[in-house]
Design a protein around this motif. Structure first.
Motif, short mmCIF file in Angstrom:
data_model
loop_
_atom_site.label_atom_id
_atom_site.label_comp_id
_atom_site.label_asym_id
_atom_site.label_seq_id
_atom_site.Cartn_x
_atom_site.Cartn_y
_atom_site.Cartn_z
N ALA A 40 21.30 62.15 56.50
CA ALA A 40 22.31 62.61 57.46
C ALA A 40 23.71 62.56 56.87
O ALA A 40 24.61 63.25 57.34
N ALA A 41 23.90 61.76 55.83
CA ALA A 41 25.22 61.64 55.22
C ALA A 41 25.57 62.83 54.34
O ALA A 41 26.75 63.02 54.01
N TRP A 45 27.83 69.92 56.86
CA TRP A 45 29.19 70.08 56.37
C TRP A 45 30.18 69.03 56.85
O TRP A 45 31.03 68.59 56.05
N PRO A 46 30.16 68.60 58.08
CA PRO A 46 31.15 67.58 58.47
C PRO A 46 31.02 66.28 57.66
O PRO A 46 32.02 65.71 57.24
N ALA A 47 29.79 65.84 57.41
CA ALA A 47 29.60 64.62 56.64
C ALA A 47 29.98 64.84 55.18
O ALA A 47 30.54 63.94 54.54
N ARG A 48 29.70 66.00 54.63
CA ARG A 48 30.09 66.30 53.24
C ARG A 48 31.60 66.33 53.08
O ARG A 48 32.13 65.81 52.09
N VAL A 49 32.29 66.96 54.02
CA VAL A 49 33.76 67.02 53.95
C VAL A 49 34.33 65.62 54.06
O VAL A 49 35.25 65.25 53.31
N TYR A 50 33.79 64.81 54.97
CA TYR A 50 34.26 63.44 55.11
C TYR A 50 34.03 62.66 53.80
O TYR A 50 34.92 61.94 53.34
N ALA A 117 32.25 54.01 53.98
CA ALA A 117 32.23 55.47 54.06
C ALA A 117 30.81 55.99 54.24
O ALA A 117 30.60 56.97 54.97
N LEU A 118 29.84 55.33 53.63
CA LEU A 118 28.45 55.75 53.81
C LEU A 118 28.01 55.57 55.26
O LEU A 118 27.37 56.45 55.84
N GLY A 125 27.10 62.56 60.29
CA GLY A 125 25.98 63.47 60.08
C GLY A 125 24.99 63.46 61.23
O GLY A 125 24.52 64.52 61.67
N CYS A 126 24.67 62.29 61.73
CA CYS A 126 23.75 62.20 62.88
C CYS A 126 24.36 62.84 64.11
O CYS A 126 23.67 63.53 64.88
N LEU A 127 25.64 62.63 64.32
CA LEU A 127 26.31 63.25 65.46
C LEU A 127 26.35 64.77 65.31
O LEU A 127 26.14 65.50 66.28
#
Length: 138
Positions: A40-41, A45-50, A117-118, A125-127
């Motif tokens: 999920a991390a 895309w949101p998790a990758r950008v973060y 950060a992880l 990612g889950c959200l």
């Protein structure tokens, strides 16, 4: 005052993400819960950008501490990017600063920021998975 507000905002966002995840359980079968959780991390895309923002902040911090003559307040950026769990990393690295090995504090702080950060990337990612999935009504 600003630090307290930022910490409360980050804690509120993490609590909202955890609450949204706890409300609707995932109904898809998985091979390994740990692999699915860590996927999920990086699988949206949101998790990758973060993760990219935190990596850039940590890279800037490491450059400033290891290569720059005056690091200044370089630790602020990774600290804020991975908040609120990164404050634990800062607290854990404080005693290591006074150890005989000068690089130990930087290593402990960097490892703590990466772990914080992880955790945040997994929550994001889950959200994002929950928001992106369409509920089935039958």
């Amino acid at each position: 005052m600003l630090w307290g507000g930022w910490l409360l905002l980050c804690a509120l966002v993490n609590a909202a993400a955890c609450g949204a995840l706890a409300r609707r359980p995932d109904r898809t079968p998985s091979a390994s819960p740990r692999r699915t959780l860590l996927a999920a991390a990086v699988d949206n895309w949101p998790a990758r950008v973060y993760a990219a923002v935190v990596a850039a902040a940590l890279g800037t911090f490491l450059y400033a501490v290891l290569l720059s003559p005056d690091p200044g307040f370089a630790g602020i950026w990774p600290l804020l990017a991975a908040a609120p769990l990164s404050f634990l990393a800062a607290a854990a690295s404080a005693p290591a600063e006074y150890h005989s090995l000068p690089w130990l504090g930087t290593l402990v702080f960097s490892a703590g920021v990466v772990l914080a950060a992880l955790v945040n990337a997994v929550l994001i990612g889950c959200l994002a998975r929950r928001i992106g999935s369409t509920p089935t009504r039958g």
